[in-house]
Design an enzyme around this catalytic site. Sequence first.
Site, PDB file in Angstrom:
ATOM      1  N   SER A 147      20.205 -10.920   6.554  1.00  0.00           N
ATOM      2  CA  SER A 147      20.905 -10.957   5.265  1.00  0.00           C
ATOM      3  C   SER A 147      21.727  -9.679   5.120  1.00  0.00           C
ATOM      4  CB  SER A 147      19.882 -11.028   4.124  1.00  0.00           C
ATOM      5  OG  SER A 147      20.517 -10.797   2.878  1.00  0.00           O
ATOM      6  N   TYR A 160      12.105  -8.363   0.162  1.00  0.00           N
ATOM      7  CA  TYR A 160      13.116  -9.179   0.849  1.00  0.00           C
ATOM      8  C   TYR A 160      14.049  -8.277   1.652  1.00  0.00           C
ATOM      9  CZ  TYR A 160      16.870 -12.568   1.622  1.00  0.00           C
ATOM     10  OH  TYR A 160      17.815 -13.385   2.203  1.00  0.00           O
TER      11      TYR A 160
HETATM   12  N1  LIG Z   1      21.569 -18.426   0.545  1.00  0.00           N
HETATM   13  C1  LIG Z   1      21.954 -17.183   0.715  1.00  0.00           C
HETATM   14  O1  LIG Z   1      22.839 -16.693   0.007  1.00  0.00           O
HETATM   15  C2  LIG Z   1      21.336 -16.326   1.796  1.00  0.00           C
HETATM   16  C3  LIG Z   1      21.829 -15.034   1.947  1.00  0.00           C
HETATM   17  C4  LIG Z   1      21.303 -14.211   2.929  1.00  0.00           C
HETATM   18  C5  LIG Z   1      20.302 -14.693   3.765  1.00  0.00           C
HETATM   19  N2  LIG Z   1      19.825 -15.954   3.596  1.00  0.00           N
HETATM   20  C6  LIG Z   1      18.752 -16.379   4.486  1.00  0.00           C
HETATM   21  O2  LIG Z   1      19.042 -17.631   5.032  1.00  0.00           O
HETATM   22  C7  LIG Z   1      17.820 -18.360   5.285  1.00  0.00           C
HETATM   23  C8  LIG Z   1      17.935 -19.728   4.633  1.00  0.00           C
HETATM   24  O3  LIG Z   1      18.119 -19.544   3.236  1.00  0.00           O
HETATM   25  P1  LIG Z   1      18.681 -20.687   2.283  1.00  0.00           P
HETATM   26  O4  LIG Z   1      19.646 -20.057   1.390  1.00  0.00           O
HETATM   27  O5  LIG Z   1      19.044 -21.885   3.062  1.00  0.00           O
HETATM   28  O6  LIG Z   1      17.369 -20.933   1.430  1.00  0.00           O
HETATM   29  P2  LIG Z   1      16.695 -22.273   0.858  1.00  0.00           P
HETATM   30  O7  LIG Z   1      17.722 -23.273   0.545  1.00  0.00           O
HETATM   31  O8  LIG Z   1      15.764 -21.818  -0.169  1.00  0.00           O
HETATM   32  O9  LIG Z   1      15.884 -22.781   2.136  1.00  0.00           O
HETATM   33  C9  LIG Z   1      14.834 -22.034   2.652  1.00  0.00           C
HETATM   34  C10 LIG Z   1      14.227 -22.795   3.822  1.00  0.00           C
HETATM   35  O10 LIG Z   1      13.098 -22.074   4.308  1.00  0.00           O
HETATM   36  C11 LIG Z   1      11.989 -22.968   4.386  1.00  0.00           C
HETATM   37  N3  LIG Z   1      10.728 -22.250   4.207  1.00  0.00           N
HETATM   38  C12 LIG Z   1      10.380 -21.383   3.199  1.00  0.00           C
HETATM   39  N4  LIG Z   1       9.123 -20.976   3.364  1.00  0.00           N
HETATM   40  C13 LIG Z   1       8.650 -21.577   4.490  1.00  0.00           C
HETATM   41  C14 LIG Z   1       7.407 -21.561   5.165  1.00  0.00           C
HETATM   42  N5  LIG Z   1       6.365 -20.840   4.738  1.00  0.00           N
HETATM   43  N6  LIG Z   1       7.285 -22.311   6.297  1.00  0.00           N
HETATM   44  C15 LIG Z   1       8.327 -23.041   6.740  1.00  0.00           C
HETATM   45  N7  LIG Z   1       9.529 -23.111   6.157  1.00  0.00           N
HETATM   46  C16 LIG Z   1       9.684 -22.383   5.032  1.00  0.00           C
HETATM   47  C17 LIG Z   1      12.241 -23.984   3.277  1.00  0.00           C
HETATM   48  O11 LIG Z   1      11.619 -25.212   3.562  1.00  0.00           O
HETATM   49  P3  LIG Z   1      10.282 -25.764   2.868  1.00  0.00           P
HETATM   50  O12 LIG Z   1      10.311 -25.326   1.437  1.00  0.00           O
HETATM   51  O13 LIG Z   1      10.406 -27.218   3.090  1.00  0.00           O
HETATM   52  O14 LIG Z   1       9.176 -25.163   3.654  1.00  0.00           O
HETATM   53  C18 LIG Z   1      13.752 -24.162   3.409  1.00  0.00           C
HETATM   54  O15 LIG Z   1      14.066 -25.081   4.419  1.00  0.00           O
HETATM   55  C19 LIG Z   1      16.705 -17.491   4.722  1.00  0.00           C
HETATM   56  O16 LIG Z   1      16.113 -16.743   5.756  1.00  0.00           O
HETATM   57  C20 LIG Z   1      17.428 -16.568   3.760  1.00  0.00           C
HETATM   58  O17 LIG Z   1      16.756 -15.358   3.557  1.00  0.00           O
HETATM   59  C21 LIG Z   1      20.316 -16.773   2.630  1.00  0.00           C
END
Ligand SMILES: NC(=O)c1ccc[n+]([C@@H]2O[C@H](COP(=O)([O-])OP(=O)(O)OC[C@H]3O[C@@H](n4cnc5c(N)ncnc54)[C@H](OP(=O)(O)O)[C@@H]3O)[C@@H](O)[C@H]2O)c1
Length: 255
Positions: A147, A160
Site C-alpha cells: 500500500s 495497517y
Molecule cells: N482499496 C484500496 O484502496 C487499497 C489501497 C492500498 C492497498 N490495498 C490492499 O489491497 C488488498 C485488497 O484490498 P481491497 O481493497 O480489494 O479490499 P476488500 O475489497 O476489502 O477485499 C479484501 C479481500 O481480502 C480477503 N480477506 C480478508 N481477510 C481474510 C482472511 N483472514 N483470510 C482470507 N482472505 C481474507 C477478503 O475476503 P473474505 O472476506 O471473503 O475473506 C477480500 O477478498 C489488501 O491487501 C489491501 O490492503 C487496497
Amino acid sequence: MDCLEKFRIEDKVAIVTGGSKGLGRAMALGLAQAGAKVVVSSRTISLIEETADEIIKKGGKAIAVPVDVKNPQGIELMVATVMDHYGRVDILINNAGIAPMKKTIDINIEDWNDVMNTNLKSAFLISKIIAKGMIKQRKGKIINIGSVLGNMASNVAMPYCVSKAGIAHMTRVLALEWAPFGINVNCIAPGFFETEMTAEQREDESHMKFLKYKIPFKRLGKPDEIVGTALFLASRASDYMTGAVLYIDGGYSIW
Ligand SMILES: NC(=O)c1ccc[n+]([C@@H]2O[C@H](COP(=O)([O-])OP(=O)(O)OC[C@H]3O[C@@H](n4cnc5c(N)ncnc54)[C@H](OP(=O)(O)O)[C@@H]3O)[C@@H](O)[C@H]2O)c1
C-alpha cells in the site's frame, strides 16, 4: 520473442488470496483472461465461487478454494488442495488484507494481531510453502500487495501502515533470498481504490476532498486498473525485475 508474447501466461497456475472481492477479484479475472488457471481464495465460499464461476463463464479456468489466511493449518490445507488439483503453482498473489481504522490509543492487542496476521504473517507463511515448489521448478512469480501507506503515514491505521511497510521490506528480502532459484518477488502498492475496504472513507466528504486535492489524477482507482501491473509482474515481461515496489496510485505518493 515477440514482446506481447512475453505477457502470455497460458496455463500458468495462479493463486490469488482475497479473490472474493475488490482488487483480488479484479486480478483473478484479469489473470484468467490472460490464460492462467486461477485459484480464487478467501474466507467467503459463496463469493470465491462466484468469482470462479464468472471466470469459467467467460471461457477461463478457475477453482475456488477457501482459506482463512490467519490460520496456518488452513493455509497448508488450501495449498494441498491446489497441489492435488493442479500439481504446481507458478504465480502467487498475496492480496488478502484488512484495514480497520482506529486511533492508536484505542488499538488493543487483538486488533494488532488481527492486522499483522492477516496482512503480513500470512504472506510469509503462504510464500514459504509455495516457494518450496517454485525452488524445485526454478521459476515462480510472487506478487505481494502492499500500500502507499507502507511508506506514508495515516493517523488512523497504525498497524495497517506497519504491516504494509513490512510487506514492502519482506518483498525485498525474499527477492534477494530466492533470486538464485529464478523466483521474482515484487510488490504492488496501491493508492486509494474503489473497493469495500475504502467504502467508509469514500462516504466522508472532507476526506474525499483531501484525496482529490492530493491525487494528481483527481480520482480514486478502479479495481481493474491494477490488473495490467499484476499481469506484467506475473508474466515473463517482468523476468528481470525483482524486489520492486510499484506504486499504482494516480500519483498520490509523489508529493
Ligand atoms: N482499496 C484500496 O484502496 C487499497 C489501497 C492500498 C492497498 N490495498 C490492499 O489491497 C488488498 C485488497 O484490498 P481491497 O481493497 O480489494 O479490499 P476488500 O475489497 O476489502 O477485499 C479484501 C479481500 O481480502 C480477503 N480477506 C480478508 N481477510 C481474510 C482472511 N483472514 N483470510 C482470507 N482472505 C481474507 C477478503 O475476503 P473474505 O472476506 O471473503 O475473506 C477480500 O477478498 C489488501 O491487501 C489491501 O490492503 C487496497
